[in-house]
Scaffold this motif. Structure first.
Motif, short mmCIF file in Angstrom:
data_model
loop_
_atom_site.label_atom_id
_atom_site.label_comp_id
_atom_site.label_asym_id
_atom_site.label_seq_id
_atom_site.Cartn_x
_atom_site.Cartn_y
_atom_site.Cartn_z
N VAL A 251 -12.61 0.49 15.37
CA VAL A 251 -12.58 0.67 13.91
C VAL A 251 -12.31 2.12 13.57
O VAL A 251 -11.49 2.44 12.70
CB VAL A 251 -13.91 0.20 13.28
N GLY A 252 -13.01 3.02 14.27
CA GLY A 252 -12.80 4.44 14.01
C GLY A 252 -11.34 4.81 14.22
O GLY A 252 -10.72 5.47 13.37
N ALA A 253 -10.78 4.35 15.34
CA ALA A 253 -9.39 4.72 15.64
C ALA A 253 -8.44 4.10 14.62
O ALA A 253 -7.43 4.71 14.26
CB ALA A 253 -9.03 4.25 17.04
N SER A 254 -8.77 2.91 14.12
CA SER A 254 -7.83 2.27 13.20
C SER A 254 -7.76 3.03 11.88
O SER A 254 -6.81 2.81 11.11
CB SER A 254 -8.22 0.81 12.97
N GLN A 255 -8.72 3.91 11.63
CA GLN A 255 -8.58 4.71 10.42
C GLN A 255 -7.41 5.68 10.54
O GLN A 255 -6.90 6.18 9.53
CB GLN A 255 -9.87 5.48 10.12
N LEU A 256 -7.00 5.93 11.77
CA LEU A 256 -5.83 6.79 11.95
C LEU A 256 -4.59 6.14 11.36
O LEU A 256 -3.71 6.81 10.81
CB LEU A 256 -5.61 7.09 13.43
N ILE A 257 -4.53 4.80 11.45
CA ILE A 257 -3.40 4.10 10.83
C ILE A 257 -3.35 4.43 9.36
O ILE A 257 -2.29 4.72 8.79
CB ILE A 257 -3.56 2.57 10.99
N PHE A 258 -4.53 4.39 8.77
CA PHE A 258 -4.63 4.66 7.33
C PHE A 258 -4.18 6.09 7.03
O PHE A 258 -3.35 6.31 6.14
CB PHE A 258 -6.06 4.42 6.89
N LEU A 259 -4.72 7.04 7.78
CA LEU A 259 -4.35 8.43 7.52
C LEU A 259 -2.84 8.63 7.68
O LEU A 259 -2.18 9.26 6.87
CB LEU A 259 -5.10 9.36 8.47
N PHE A 260 -2.31 8.03 8.75
CA PHE A 260 -0.87 8.15 8.97
C PHE A 260 -0.12 7.59 7.77
O PHE A 260 0.81 8.20 7.24
CB PHE A 260 -0.49 7.41 10.25
N ASN A 261 -0.56 6.42 7.34
CA ASN A 261 0.09 5.76 6.22
C ASN A 261 0.09 6.66 4.99
O ASN A 261 1.11 6.83 4.31
CB ASN A 261 -0.65 4.45 5.93
N VAL A 262 -1.08 7.27 4.71
CA VAL A 262 -1.18 8.10 3.52
C VAL A 262 -0.21 9.28 3.58
O VAL A 262 0.50 9.57 2.61
CB VAL A 262 -2.63 8.61 3.36
N PHE A 263 -0.12 9.92 4.74
CA PHE A 263 0.75 11.09 4.83
C PHE A 263 2.22 10.70 4.92
O PHE A 263 3.08 11.30 4.31
CB PHE A 263 0.33 11.97 6.01
N TRP A 264 2.49 9.64 5.67
CA TRP A 264 3.86 9.21 5.85
C TRP A 264 4.46 8.73 4.53
O TRP A 264 5.56 9.10 4.15
CB TRP A 264 3.89 8.09 6.90
N SER A 265 3.67 7.94 3.78
CA SER A 265 4.20 7.37 2.55
C SER A 265 4.44 8.42 1.48
O SER A 265 5.21 8.19 0.55
CB SER A 265 3.24 6.31 2.00
N LEU A 266 3.78 9.54 1.61
CA LEU A 266 3.95 10.61 0.65
C LEU A 266 5.43 10.95 0.50
O LEU A 266 5.91 11.23 -0.60
CB LEU A 266 3.18 11.83 1.15
N ARG A 267 6.15 10.93 1.63
CA ARG A 267 7.58 11.24 1.57
C ARG A 267 8.44 10.00 1.74
O ARG A 267 9.48 9.87 1.11
CB ARG A 267 7.95 12.25 2.68
N HIS A 268 7.98 9.08 2.59
CA HIS A 268 8.87 7.98 2.96
C HIS A 268 8.51 6.66 2.31
O HIS A 268 9.20 5.67 2.52
CB HIS A 268 8.87 7.81 4.48
N GLY A 269 7.42 6.62 1.55
CA GLY A 269 7.04 5.35 0.95
C GLY A 269 8.08 4.89 -0.06
O GLY A 269 8.85 5.69 -0.60
N GLU A 270 8.05 3.59 -0.30
CA GLU A 270 8.94 3.03 -1.32
C GLU A 270 8.59 3.67 -2.66
O GLU A 270 7.41 3.87 -2.96
CB GLU A 270 8.62 1.53 -1.37
N LYS A 271 9.59 3.96 -3.48
CA LYS A 271 9.30 4.53 -4.80
C LYS A 271 8.54 3.49 -5.64
O LYS A 271 8.91 2.32 -5.67
CB LYS A 271 10.62 4.87 -5.50
N ALA A 272 7.46 3.95 -6.27
CA ALA A 272 6.62 2.98 -6.95
C ALA A 272 7.19 2.59 -8.31
O ALA A 272 7.05 1.45 -8.75
CB ALA A 272 5.22 3.55 -7.13
N GLY A 273 7.80 3.54 -8.97
CA GLY A 273 8.26 3.23 -10.31
C GLY A 273 7.08 3.09 -11.26
O GLY A 273 5.95 3.46 -10.95
N HIS A 274 7.39 2.50 -12.40
CA HIS A 274 6.39 2.42 -13.44
C HIS A 274 5.54 1.15 -13.26
O HIS A 274 6.08 0.07 -13.15
CB HIS A 274 7.12 2.38 -14.79
#
Ligand code: HEM
Ligand code: CU
Lengths: 589, 227
Positions: free
Chosen positions: A497-520
């Motif tokens: 469980v602890g390690a799987s939080q890394l997925i989350f952290l990665f997601n948060v930082f990765w999506s900052l630039r590469h995430g789909e545009k959210a729009g309105h």
């Protein structure tokens, strides 16, 4: 006399120009919220690592030389305190409270932005003081997060000289920080709502955060006073909490104090603290559930009153943490009764969440998964709470792993589930990008199932009588071999469980630039924060004019409407009149 | 209720539900400036701090193992050849309550925009407050030097007597000191005319704090000196 809203005082909003005033010494509630959030997540990770270390020791005793009995106690203490105060309280109120209150009630900012900024810097200071205790001689305190005297300040407890002082000072600074923020939150909700935003049209998120802040303003004083008194006992040598005692064969100078007084003061703070953490989570989960089930929240008014009732009752149950401290039976009866009464409004909320889902148009997107996960973990932890609220059942279970399992389910995992739901839900608003869905689902399932793998077996360990805060079980008759293998499996799950939080952290930082545009307004939400002219909202939130609110926050799937949601600021027309829940039309409920 | 109207002001319902609807209407729940409401909420929180201090004091006093000294003896002074129990405290209390009077007058003159009188009365309040703190310092000195009371020990009985006394009156004294500073700053700004545009609610807000500190003293007085 009407006092001018912030909208009409644009002079008061200094538009920041340089990077420093924009992102560092910022008075913008959204930036402050992110600062709070990042700091809280950072200390939260420290606490997570500490829990991993504890689990390593418990699962595989005699393997790790660097974990001594003393350091184990220090890990327990710092883990507990950080999780409860510096992560959950700070992230829910300082983070989400700051971000959402002005946006959801339609204000341009908090009423006193400068004080709001100071609140964050004081919080950061308290975190620095707390972290400093890892580096002082003797290390951080190992007194347990409850810091009970006399042991907290006596030789023999790790960190009894420096660690405990830093802990108490850090708590006092945190309380100052909380007060500066909290006064802002309460005043903003009461006085700075936009036109049409009546109290009974506020989203439940705001009700939860508001009530929790009021609880904080009334409960933290007890912690502040006990911290001051214990500091005096430690540094000056007063005897508020310290009876006459012999320590390591030596008569100490203390005389005539009352350790039980500390327990009362601590839990007069400590129990409301549970709800300071829970109520914002209750509120946010309600909004996430309604939005992703495309249905109005079931029983809005009941939900509001339940929040308020729980808040009030939480001040009269504190001694259920002290059944084993010795208590007049009449008091035991009183506190058991109030504890069970608090289950009534809580159960109402749970029913209403489930009924909100009932026949809803459920979209199992990541925030929704976490929100539904919360319903499971919260029911689970709540039910064991009913057991522990009874004196006779609590006595044998007190200080065992049953208690550890209970409070982790109810105030550890459950608010964390909501926090994840909230982050996945509001991240598009804060950054303008969506979080990755596949990673989010992986994160959810690992966390949710892992949680059960960790905490379900702990209930059983508790029944066996395995005590909490123990470095190792030793060779005890009543604990069978199998408990050891159970512990090993819990540890493996905890590490996963602890390690799987890394997925989350990665997601948060990765999506900052590469995430789909959210729009309105990607989720089709009704509440005001999604109706800002810009995404993410700019300084001042609303452009030249404040929005006007015409309806409650739960107009989902209104029959006859052109979309399956109607934003709060959409004016009514003849075809779709407004539908506050208390409308007599009956359509809303 | 016709909820299509965005602004509910002017809409009245009879009885309790009308009151609730009124209070829960949009924009603001209380008809007062933000700063004033915030001060009220802060004072509510501070009330909890002092209540908990005093509750702690009562608990400690009841569970102390040694005798509790008789306050009217401890706090007596020899003046003009007379033995006067509690005389200093009586004067201190009188001074502080008087300062609440001058403060109330300052608020009145502030709203009438009489800046000169406002500043004078606020200055008087601050001076009275400062002399309260001065007398408190005198009292502490007397206790420590003449009577030998320490936070951790007390030749007259229970050690907790000194501990609670210094802690609680000290905490209150810090409030008074902070109030004196606060009043001085506000008075200076009033004198400069900083509030001509914004209005003088700030004087009332400072006054709220001051009256609160004064009220708390009445409780401390009752619990420490009269019990
Ligand atoms: C992966 C997540 C977590 C794991 C593996 C974990 C594990 C543990 C362990 C092993 C203990 C010590 C038990 C003992 O020896 O008595 C503990 C104590 C505690 N944990 Fe957690 N925990 C986690 C998350 C949380 C969260 C989110 C909270 C937030 C409320 C929390 C609050 C506490 C508290 C208050 C204590 C008690 C500290 C004390 O006894 O003084 N934990 N946890
Ligand atoms: Cu409790």
């Amino acid at each position: 006399m009407q006092h001018t809203a912030l909208a009409d005082q644009t002079l008061e909003l200094h538009d920041p120009h340089s990077f420093v005033t924009k992102y560092i010494w910022s008075q913008d509630h959204k930036v402050i919220a992110i600062q709070y959030g990042l700091t809280a997540v950072f200390v939260g990770l420290v606490a997570l690592v500490l829990s991993g270390l504890m689990r390593l020791q418990l699962g595989f005793p005699d393997t790790f030389d660097f974990i001594t009995p003393s350091s184990y106690l220090q890990f327990v203490t710092m883990h507990g305190m950080i999780m409860v105060i510096y992560l959950l309280t700070a992230l829910l109120l300082g983070g989400f409270g700051n971000y959402l209150i002005p946006l959801m009630v339609g204000a341009r900012d908090m009423v006193f932005p400068y004080m709001n900024m100071l609140s964050y810097w004081m919080y950061l200071l308290s975190v620095i003081i707390l972290m400093a205790s890892f580096f002082v001689p003797g290390g951080p305190t190992g007194a347990g997060w409850t810091l009970y005297p006399p042991q907290a300040i006596l030789q023999g407890t790790p960190g009894y000289d420096w660690g405990i002082i830093l802990m108490l000072v850090s708590l006092a600074v945190f309380i100052v920080a909380f007060t500066m923020g909290g006064l802002n939150y309460v005043t903003t909700v009461l006085q700075a709502r936009t036109r049409g935003m009546t109290l009974m049209r506020m989203p439940l998120t705001i009700w939860g955060i508001f009530t929790a802040t009021v609880l904080g303003l009334l409960a933290f004083p007890a912690l502040l006073v006990s911290a001051i008194m214990m500091l005096l006992d430690k540094i000056v040598g007063t005897s508020f909490f310290m009876p006459a005692l012999v320590s390591l064969g030596e008569n100490l100078d203390y005389t005539g104090g009352s350790p039980v007084l500390f327990q009362h003061l601590f839990w007069f703070f400590g129990h409301p603290e549970v709800y300071i953490v829970a109520l914002p989570a209750f509120g946010m989960v309600s909004d996430v559930l309604a939005c992703h089930a495309r249905k109005n929240i079931f029983g809005y008014r009941m939900m509001v009153w339940a929040i308020v009732a729980i808040g009030g009752l939480s001040f009269v149950v504190w001694a259920h943490h002290m059944y084993v401290s010795g208590m007049h039976p009449a008091f035991g009866f009183f506190f058991a009764t109030t504890t069970l009464i608090i289950a009534v409004p809580t159960a109402i909320k749970v029913y209403n969440w489930v009924l909100t889902l009932w026949r809803g148009n459920i979209h199992l997107r990541v925030p929704m998964l976490f929100a539904i996960g919360f319903i499971f973990t919260f029911i689970h932890g709540g039910l064991t709470g009913l057991f522990l609220g009874n004196v006779t059942i609590d006595l044998p279970l007190s200080d065992t792993y049953f208690v550890v399992a209970h409070f982790h389910m109810v105030m550890g995992v459950s608010p964390i589930m909501v926090l994840f739901a909230a982050i996945y839900h509001w991240y598009p608003l804060m950054t303008g990008r969506m979080l990755n869905d596949a990673l989010g689902k992986a994160h959810f399932w690992l966390t949710f199932l892992g949680t059960y793998a960790i905490y379900l077996p702990m209930h059983y360990l508790g029944f066996l009588g395995v005590p909490r805060r123990y470095f190792a079980m030793g060779s005890t008759d009543f604990i069978p071999e199998s408990a050891l293998s159970l512990n090993a499996s819990i540890t493996v799950s905890a590490l996963i469980v602890g390690a799987s939080q890394l997925i989350f952290l990665f997601n948060v930082f990765w999506s900052l630039r590469h995430g789909e545009k959210a729009g309105h307004n990607p989720w089709g939400a009704t509440s005001l924060e999604w109706q800002t002219p810009d995404v993410p909202p700019h300084h001042g939130n609303w452009g030249p004019e404040l929005p006007t609110v015409y309806r409650w926050a739960y107009d989902f799937s209104v029959p006859g409407a052109s979309h399956d949601f109607i934003p709060q600021n959409e004016p009514p027309d003849a075809a779709h009149p407004t539908s506050d829940e208390h409308d007599e039309r009956g359509g809303a409920i | 209720m016709d909820t299509s109207k965005p602004d509910n002001s002017g809409y009245t319902e009879p009885g309790v539900s009308g009151m609730v609807a009124d209070w829960a209407a949009d924009k603001q729940a209380f008809d007062m400036p933000w700063g004033k409401l915030m001060m009220w909420i802060f004072l509510l929180s501070d009330t909890f701090i002092f209540s908990i201090f005093l509750t702690g004091y009562m608990n400690v006093r009841l569970s102390a193992t040694d005798n509790w000294p008789n306050p009217s003896e401890v706090f007596a002074l020899e003046m003009f050849g007379h033995h006067l129990p509690l005389i200093l405290i009586a004067i201190m209390t009188f001074v502080l309550i008087t300062s609440s009077g001058t403060m109330a007058m300052a608020v009145n003159f502030a709203y009438r925009r009489d800046r000169r009188k406002t500043v004078l009365l606020m200055a008087a309040t601050a001076v009275l407050g400062a002399s309260f703190v001065g007398m408190q310092a005198f009292e502490w000195t007397k206790l420590i030097v003449d009577e030998g009371v320490r936070p951790w020990s007390n030749p007259m009985g229970a050690a907790q007597f000194g501990s609670t006394f210094f802690m609680i009156t000290g905490f209150h004294g810090m409030h008074v000191t902070a109030g004196v500073i606060y009043l001085s700053i506000v008075a200076r700004r009033v004198a400069r005319g900083d509030y001509e545009q914004k209005g003088y609610a700030i004087v009332e807000i400072a006054g709220l704090y001051w009256h609160f500190v004064d009220l708390v003293w009445v409780f401390i007085f009752a619990f420490f000196y009269l019990w």
